[in-house]
Design a protein around this motif. Structure first.
Motif, PDB file in Angstrom:
ATOM      1  N   GLY A  83      -1.963  79.835  44.294  1.00 19.88           N
ATOM      2  CA  GLY A  83      -3.090  80.271  43.482  1.00 19.88           C
ATOM      3  C   GLY A  83      -3.441  79.375  42.322  1.00 19.88           C
ATOM      4  O   GLY A  83      -4.344  79.704  41.540  1.00 19.88           O
ATOM      5  N   ALA A  84      -2.740  78.238  42.153  1.00 21.32           N
ATOM      6  CA  ALA A  84      -3.040  77.331  41.050  1.00 21.32           C
ATOM      7  C   ALA A  84      -4.318  76.552  41.341  1.00 21.32           C
ATOM      8  O   ALA A  84      -4.516  76.072  42.465  1.00 21.32           O
ATOM      9  N   PRO A  85      -5.214  76.395  40.348  1.00 18.32           N
ATOM     10  CA  PRO A  85      -6.487  75.725  40.591  1.00 18.32           C
ATOM     11  C   PRO A  85      -6.356  74.207  40.659  1.00 18.32           C
ATOM     12  O   PRO A  85      -5.560  73.602  39.937  1.00 18.32           O
ATOM     13  N   LEU A  86      -7.154  73.608  41.546  1.00 20.21           N
ATOM     14  CA  LEU A  86      -7.308  72.162  41.654  1.00 20.21           C
ATOM     15  C   LEU A  86      -8.802  71.869  41.771  1.00 20.21           C
ATOM     16  O   LEU A  86      -9.599  72.741  42.122  1.00 20.21           O
ATOM     17  N   GLY A  87      -9.165  70.620  41.518  1.00 21.34           N
ATOM     18  CA  GLY A  87     -10.541  70.192  41.722  1.00 21.34           C
ATOM     19  C   GLY A  87     -10.574  68.835  42.382  1.00 21.34           C
ATOM     20  O   GLY A  87      -9.664  68.013  42.189  1.00 21.34           O
ATOM     21  N   ILE A  88     -11.600  68.597  43.207  1.00 19.56           N
ATOM     22  CA  ILE A  88     -11.767  67.283  43.821  1.00 19.56           C
ATOM     23  C   ILE A  88     -13.227  66.858  43.727  1.00 19.56           C
ATOM     24  O   ILE A  88     -14.136  67.685  43.630  1.00 19.56           O
ATOM     25  N   GLN A  89     -13.415  65.547  43.762  1.00 22.95           N
ATOM     26  CA  GLN A  89     -14.751  64.954  43.800  1.00 22.95           C
ATOM     27  C   GLN A  89     -14.758  63.836  44.837  1.00 22.95           C
ATOM     28  O   GLN A  89     -13.774  63.098  44.979  1.00 22.95           O
ATOM     29  N   TRP A  90     -15.856  63.722  45.578  1.00 20.99           N
ATOM     30  CA  TRP A  90     -16.112  62.595  46.494  1.00 20.99           C
ATOM     31  C   TRP A  90     -17.574  62.237  46.344  1.00 20.99           C
ATOM     32  O   TRP A  90     -18.452  63.082  46.545  1.00 20.99           O
ATOM     33  N   THR A  91     -17.866  60.990  45.959  1.00 19.46           N
ATOM     34  CA  THR A  91     -19.254  60.595  45.711  1.00 19.46           C
ATOM     35  C   THR A  91     -19.516  59.210  46.272  1.00 19.46           C
ATOM     36  O   THR A  91     -18.714  58.293  46.084  1.00 19.46           O
ATOM     37  N   LEU A  92     -20.647  59.054  46.927  1.00 16.45           N
ATOM     38  CA  LEU A  92     -21.138  57.757  47.370  1.00 16.45           C
ATOM     39  C   LEU A  92     -22.520  57.548  46.765  1.00 16.45           C
ATOM     40  O   LEU A  92     -23.421  58.376  46.961  1.00 16.45           O
ATOM     41  N   PHE A  93     -22.670  56.451  46.013  1.00 15.27           N
ATOM     42  CA  PHE A  93     -23.939  56.084  45.398  1.00 15.27           C
ATOM     43  C   PHE A  93     -24.512  54.862  46.115  1.00 15.27           C
ATOM     44  O   PHE A  93     -23.772  53.935  46.461  1.00 15.27           O
ATOM     45  N   ARG A  94     -25.831  54.864  46.307  1.00 14.70           N
ATOM     46  CA  ARG A  94     -26.536  53.665  46.782  1.00 14.70           C
ATOM     47  C   ARG A  94     -27.554  53.262  45.732  1.00 14.70           C
ATOM     48  O   ARG A  94     -28.374  54.061  45.299  1.00 14.70           O
ATOM     49  N   ARG A  95     -27.513  52.000  45.317  1.00 15.98           N
ATOM     50  CA  ARG A  95     -28.462  51.475  44.326  1.00 15.98           C
ATOM     51  C   ARG A  95     -29.156  50.250  44.903  1.00 15.98           C
ATOM     52  O   ARG A  95     -28.493  49.288  45.300  1.00 15.98           O
ATOM     53  N   TRP A 114     -23.368  49.609  46.935  1.00 19.37           N
ATOM     54  CA  TRP A 114     -22.731  50.895  47.218  1.00 19.37           C
ATOM     55  C   TRP A 114     -21.547  51.062  46.273  1.00 19.37           C
ATOM     56  O   TRP A 114     -20.767  50.132  46.066  1.00 19.37           O
ATOM     57  N   MET A 115     -21.405  52.232  45.703  1.00 21.81           N
ATOM     58  CA  MET A 115     -20.302  52.548  44.808  1.00 21.81           C
ATOM     59  C   MET A 115     -19.780  53.926  45.179  1.00 21.81           C
ATOM     60  O   MET A 115     -20.572  54.860  45.382  1.00 21.81           O
ATOM     61  N   ALA A 116     -18.453  54.072  45.259  1.00 23.35           N
ATOM     62  CA  ALA A 116     -17.840  55.356  45.610  1.00 23.35           C
ATOM     63  C   ALA A 116     -16.821  55.754  44.554  1.00 23.35           C
ATOM     64  O   ALA A 116     -16.093  54.899  44.030  1.00 23.35           O
ATOM     65  N   HIS A 117     -16.780  57.045  44.249  1.00 25.35           N
ATOM     66  CA  HIS A 117     -15.799  57.614  43.335  1.00 25.35           C
ATOM     67  C   HIS A 117     -15.049  58.743  44.034  1.00 25.35           C
ATOM     68  O   HIS A 117     -15.673  59.550  44.739  1.00 25.35           O
ATOM     69  N   VAL A 118     -13.734  58.794  43.833  1.00 22.26           N
ATOM     70  CA  VAL A 118     -12.950  59.953  44.249  1.00 22.26           C
ATOM     71  C   VAL A 118     -12.083  60.390  43.073  1.00 22.26           C
ATOM     72  O   VAL A 118     -11.679  59.567  42.235  1.00 22.26           O
ATOM     73  N   ALA A 119     -11.822  61.683  42.994  1.00 19.27           N
ATOM     74  CA  ALA A 119     -10.994  62.221  41.928  1.00 19.27           C
ATOM     75  C   ALA A 119     -10.273  63.466  42.423  1.00 19.27           C
ATOM     76  O   ALA A 119     -10.798  64.207  43.252  1.00 19.27           O
ATOM     77  N   VAL A 120      -9.067  63.662  41.902  1.00 17.54           N
ATOM     78  CA  VAL A 120      -8.292  64.883  42.121  1.00 17.54           C
ATOM     79  C   VAL A 120      -7.756  65.321  40.767  1.00 17.54           C
ATOM     80  O   VAL A 120      -7.233  64.506  39.995  1.00 17.54           O
ATOM     81  N   SER A 121      -7.876  66.619  40.463  1.00 18.76           N
ATOM     82  CA  SER A 121      -7.450  67.144  39.173  1.00 18.76           C
ATOM     83  C   SER A 121      -6.607  68.392  39.345  1.00 18.76           C
ATOM     84  O   SER A 121      -6.925  69.259  40.166  1.00 18.76           O
ATOM     85  N   ARG A 122      -5.544  68.460  38.541  1.00 21.75           N
ATOM     86  CA  ARG A 122      -4.725  69.684  38.476  1.00 21.75           C
ATOM     87  C   ARG A 122      -4.068  69.726  37.112  1.00 21.75           C
ATOM     88  O   ARG A 122      -3.309  68.805  36.758  1.00 21.75           O
ATOM     89  N   GLY A 123      -4.357  70.764  36.327  1.00 22.52           N
ATOM     90  CA  GLY A 123      -3.807  70.825  34.986  1.00 22.52           C
ATOM     91  C   GLY A 123      -4.236  69.614  34.170  1.00 22.52           C
ATOM     92  O   GLY A 123      -5.405  69.244  34.141  1.00 22.52           O
ATOM     93  N   ALA A 124      -3.276  68.969  33.510  1.00 20.22           N
ATOM     94  CA  ALA A 124      -3.576  67.780  32.713  1.00 20.22           C
ATOM     95  C   ALA A 124      -3.680  66.515  33.558  1.00 20.22           C
ATOM     96  O   ALA A 124      -4.068  65.467  33.049  1.00 20.22           O
TER      97      ALA A 124
END
Length: 386
Positions: A83-95, A114-124
């Protein structure tokens, strides 16, 4: 040889970042004159965006290389087996680096970044990675391209960071069922995810104010979302492999001038509320209150959408925190009188700074009733231009 390769890598990265930030002039105080990352500058020469009524799928799930900028942007509020919360992001940008009618600058010239970002978050713990590629907006052998997007069957990728459809051709919208995967880092610093996404509702088309040439009738930008995903899969973080489930929101936007020249950045909320309802709120910030543009979308559980303006909602920062040397509003009051909602939206943790080439804050938020403190939902907040 290793030192030479590293030098070349940094040189190429410099070229790419320069391409991304082109048009972002700064005043003597160091502030962007034409909006975050130059997105308020004039966009003459780029392909006008078609009116919203002209949208066609699956074609419009793919790239629009004649426009200046677009993105495929996924965020997810997840919980592990305990039940602990996590967050994720996946992004692809085209300029697009130049209008489609502009001549190439040489054999090494590329017309798209093309630029891509990924992130994972949990607590700090907040892990972030970034990758770049250069090349054409479309065309060429798909397997030979480092990055790109294909509309049918839908696939978006940069290297092995991928967002792919699980829908068989002709059996439904390509974004109804997706798989997203990304891995970064090594050893204990490794992080990533492999998730399946299943939409429980329809695509949503948002109204967004037009600026510059578009305001004169050229149309755009186009902004749509799939906010109804249910998610299952695994997340890797801190040496652990965690089974997770939750909700996700995918944004698609493309156009040429995405803000006015007097806007410095934006605050964007995507919220999953009680009863299956969704809320998108977008605040484009200027120096003065009269330079700020506020709008949003109220999305019923069945996908019926109503556009909101500054008369239908209000958004007020309540408290700031110092993050990465910037004062950021991490607690907000959000009201929608017609829905009888007076909400407090707060960041789960301040440490969600995206230390990428174009830095910004992106993280999970909780939503509570301001009167009794009862939980009303969760979602994501993005803040740029601070």
């Amino acid at each position: 040889m290793r030192g030479r390769a590293l030098a070349v890598t940094w040189l190429v990265a410099g070229w790419l970042v320069t391409g991304l930030l082109v048009g972002c002039e700064r005043d003597p105080a160091g502030e962007p004159r034409a909006g975050f990352a130059g997105l308020g500058t004039d966009a003459g020469g780029f392909t006008p965006v078609a009116p919203e009524a002209a949208l066609r799928f699956p074609e419009d799930h793919g790239p629009h290389p004649g426009t200046r900028l677009e993105w495929w942007y996924l965020t997810a509020n997840l919980r592990d087996a305990e039940g602990a919360p996590l967050g994720i992001q996946w992004t692809l940008f085209r300029r697009a680096l130049r209008p489609p009618t502009a001549p190439a600058a040489g054999a090494w010239a590329a017309d798209q970044l093309w630029m891509a970002h990924v992130a994972v978050s949990r607590g700090a713990d907040h892990r972030v990675a970034e990758r770049f590629a250069r090349g054409a907006g479309q065309g060429g052998a798909d397997e030979a391209r480092q990055a790109g997007v294909i509309a049918d069957p839908f696939r978006a990728w940069l290297d092995d960071w991928r967002l792919e459809s699980r829908v068989e051709a002709g059996t439904g919208d390509a974004l109804d069922r997706l798989e997203v995967s990304a891995e970064a880092g090594r050893g204990e610093a490794a992080f990533g995810y492999r998730l399946t996404l299943d939409a429980q509702g329809p695509l949503v088309l948002h109204g967004k104010p037009a600026f510059g040439e578009a305001a004169a009738g050229a149309g755009g930008p186009i902004y749509l979302s799939q906010p109804f995903y249910r998610v299952t899969g695994t997340v890797t973080l801190g040496g652990e492999r965690l089974s997770v489930s939750g909700r996700a929101w995918l944004d698609r936007e493309w156009g040429n001038q995405l803000m006015a020249p007097w806007h410095h950045g934006w605050d964007w909320f995507s919220l999953h509320l009680a009863g299956g309802r969704k809320l998108m709120v977008y605040r484009l910030r200027g120096e003065a209150a009269t330079d700020t543009t506020l709008f949003g979308s109220w999305i019923a559980a069945d996908g019926e959408t109503r556009a909101l303006d500054g008369e239908a909602l209000s958004l007020t920062p309540l408290a700031t925190r110092s993050v990465a040397g910037r004062e950021l509003p991490l607690r907000w009051r959000l009201t929608l009188p017609e829905q009888g909602l007076d909400l407090e939206v707060s960041a789960r943790h301040p440490n969600r700074w995206m230390s990428t080439s174009v830095p910004y804050w992106e993280g999970a938020v909780t939503v509570r009733d301001r009167d009794d403190g009862a939980a009303r939902g969760e979602g994501y907040l993005e803040m740029t231009g601070y």
